[in-house]
Design a protein around this motif. Structure first.
Motif, PDB file in Angstrom:
ATOM      1  N   TYR A  46       0.773  -1.256  -0.068  1.00  0.00           N
ATOM      2  CA  TYR A  46      -0.136  -0.038   0.079  1.00  0.00           C
ATOM      3  C   TYR A  46       0.791   1.282   0.073  1.00  0.00           C
ATOM      4  O   TYR A  46       1.861   1.576   1.008  1.00  0.00           O
ATOM      5  CB  TYR A  46      -0.892   0.049   1.414  1.00  0.00           C
ATOM      6  N   LEU A  94       0.722   4.799   1.089  1.00  0.00           N
ATOM      7  CA  LEU A  94      -0.026   5.705   1.937  1.00  0.00           C
ATOM      8  C   LEU A  94       0.460   6.945   1.783  1.00  0.00           C
ATOM      9  O   LEU A  94       1.786   7.468   1.988  1.00  0.00           O
ATOM     10  CB  LEU A  94       0.287   5.131   3.327  1.00  0.00           C
ATOM     11  N   GLN A 104      -8.555   7.092   8.200  1.00  0.00           N
ATOM     12  CA  GLN A 104      -8.355   8.337   7.809  1.00  0.00           C
ATOM     13  C   GLN A 104      -8.098   9.341   9.024  1.00  0.00           C
ATOM     14  O   GLN A 104      -9.205   9.146   9.998  1.00  0.00           O
ATOM     15  CB  GLN A 104      -9.323   9.022   6.875  1.00  0.00           C
ATOM     16  N   ARG A 141      -8.551   0.026   7.149  1.00  0.00           N
ATOM     17  CA  ARG A 141      -8.185   1.485   6.462  1.00  0.00           C
ATOM     18  C   ARG A 141      -8.729   2.504   7.165  1.00  0.00           C
ATOM     19  O   ARG A 141     -10.072   2.500   7.657  1.00  0.00           O
ATOM     20  CB  ARG A 141      -8.438   1.472   5.031  1.00  0.00           C
ATOM     21  N   GLU A 160      -3.439   8.832   5.485  1.00  0.00           N
ATOM     22  CA  GLU A 160      -4.170   7.369   5.339  1.00  0.00           C
ATOM     23  C   GLU A 160      -3.482   6.431   6.081  1.00  0.00           C
ATOM     24  O   GLU A 160      -2.444   5.857   5.841  1.00  0.00           O
ATOM     25  CB  GLU A 160      -3.787   7.164   3.698  1.00  0.00           C
TER      26      GLU A 160
END
Length: 274
Positions: A49, A51, A101, A99, A55
């Motif tokens: 990933y 990021l 935020q 995931r 994130e």
């Protein structure tokens, strides 16, 4: 640059330099990876990933993972044991989403506050360390998405807004009687018959200060009496009043009295000699 915050249930790092680690897992810890700026290249179970700032990823215990950070990037890592993470949920084990935020500015502000408290020497006082741990867990409660934040989820009692008029007389009396002994948040919360988190919030609503700062104030007042009425050394006064170290005593005394213990004793001697 690497900075570390450590409490009984949590390890937190702020890393701002080129960094890479090898694939690994944690037996009983969750890991929350929060990129602060730049890029973080994260691998979990052979999937990578990329990021960007804010994130975040959450690794459960036993999830194999690794990450790479470039020279112009920064990241905050939080590792929380299962018992600590479960404090985020009122019903059953916490299940944060993979995931997330999280505003990197809020994460950085939080880390600076936690690290600043420990840097000031409060790591040597169990009551202070437990308060910092509670602040980190409350940060996660507010900003992580998961089972504890789903519609209809019941908030844990410590996340409720405390009533300012909640009776805490027994706790205050206990502190006055045992201020010179090592005190812990869980010990005081049990006397108030509240959870740790609810207790900290209700205590501050009632007294205007945290349990740790209140205990320091009581210890400083006791130290003033010893400085005035005994010939004990400043070191002995510090230990007699319950301070974990002489340096902690000097910081707390100067903050409360506006002068050092030595200056306080000298000024009192001049007054009595008049």
């Amino acid at each position: 640059m690497q900075l570390t915050v450590k409490t009984p249930r949590i390890m937190a790092w702020r890393i701002e330099e080129e960094f890479a680690n090898t694939p690994h897992l944690h037996e009983d810890q969750f890991q929350i990876t929060i990129p602060l700026y730049g890029k973080c290249f994260f691998t979990q179970e052979n999937r990578t990933y990329d990021l960007s700032s804010g994130e975040c990823l959450v690794q459960y215990p036993q999830d194999r993972h690794s990450f790479y950070l470039g020279a112009d990037s920064g990241v905050m890592i939080l590792q929380v044991d299962r018992a600590g993470m479960d404090m985020l949920s009122a019903r059953g084990p916490a299940e944060p989403a993979f995931r997330q935020q999280i505003d990197p500015a809020l994460a950085l502000e939080g880390f600076r506050s936690w690290y600043g408290s420990l840097l000031a020497g409060e790591r040597i006082d169990r009551l202070a360390t437990e308060e910092i741990e509670s602040k980190i867990l409350f940060f996660l409660y507010r900003h992580l998405e998961g089972s504890h934040s789903s519609p209809g989820a019941q908030a844990p009692i410590w996340a409720e807004v405390a009533s300012a008029d909640r009776p805490l007389a027994r706790v205050l009396s206990y502190i006055r009687e045992h201020y010179a002994e090592p005190l812990g948040v869980d010990e005081l919360a049990a006397i108030a018959m509240q959870s740790r988190f609810h207790f900290i919030r209700s205590f501050k609503a009632h007294t205007g200060t945290s349990p740790y700062q209140y205990v320091l104030r009581i210890r400083v007042e006791a130290a003033k009496g010893l400085l005035l009425h005994t010939r004990m050394t400043v070191t002995d006064v510090a230990l007699q009043a319950g301070f974990a170290s002489v340096s902690q005593f000097h910081r707390a005394f100067a903050k409360t009295a506006g002068m050092t213990p030595e200056q306080f004793r000298a000024a009192a001697g001049k007054e009595s000699g008049r």
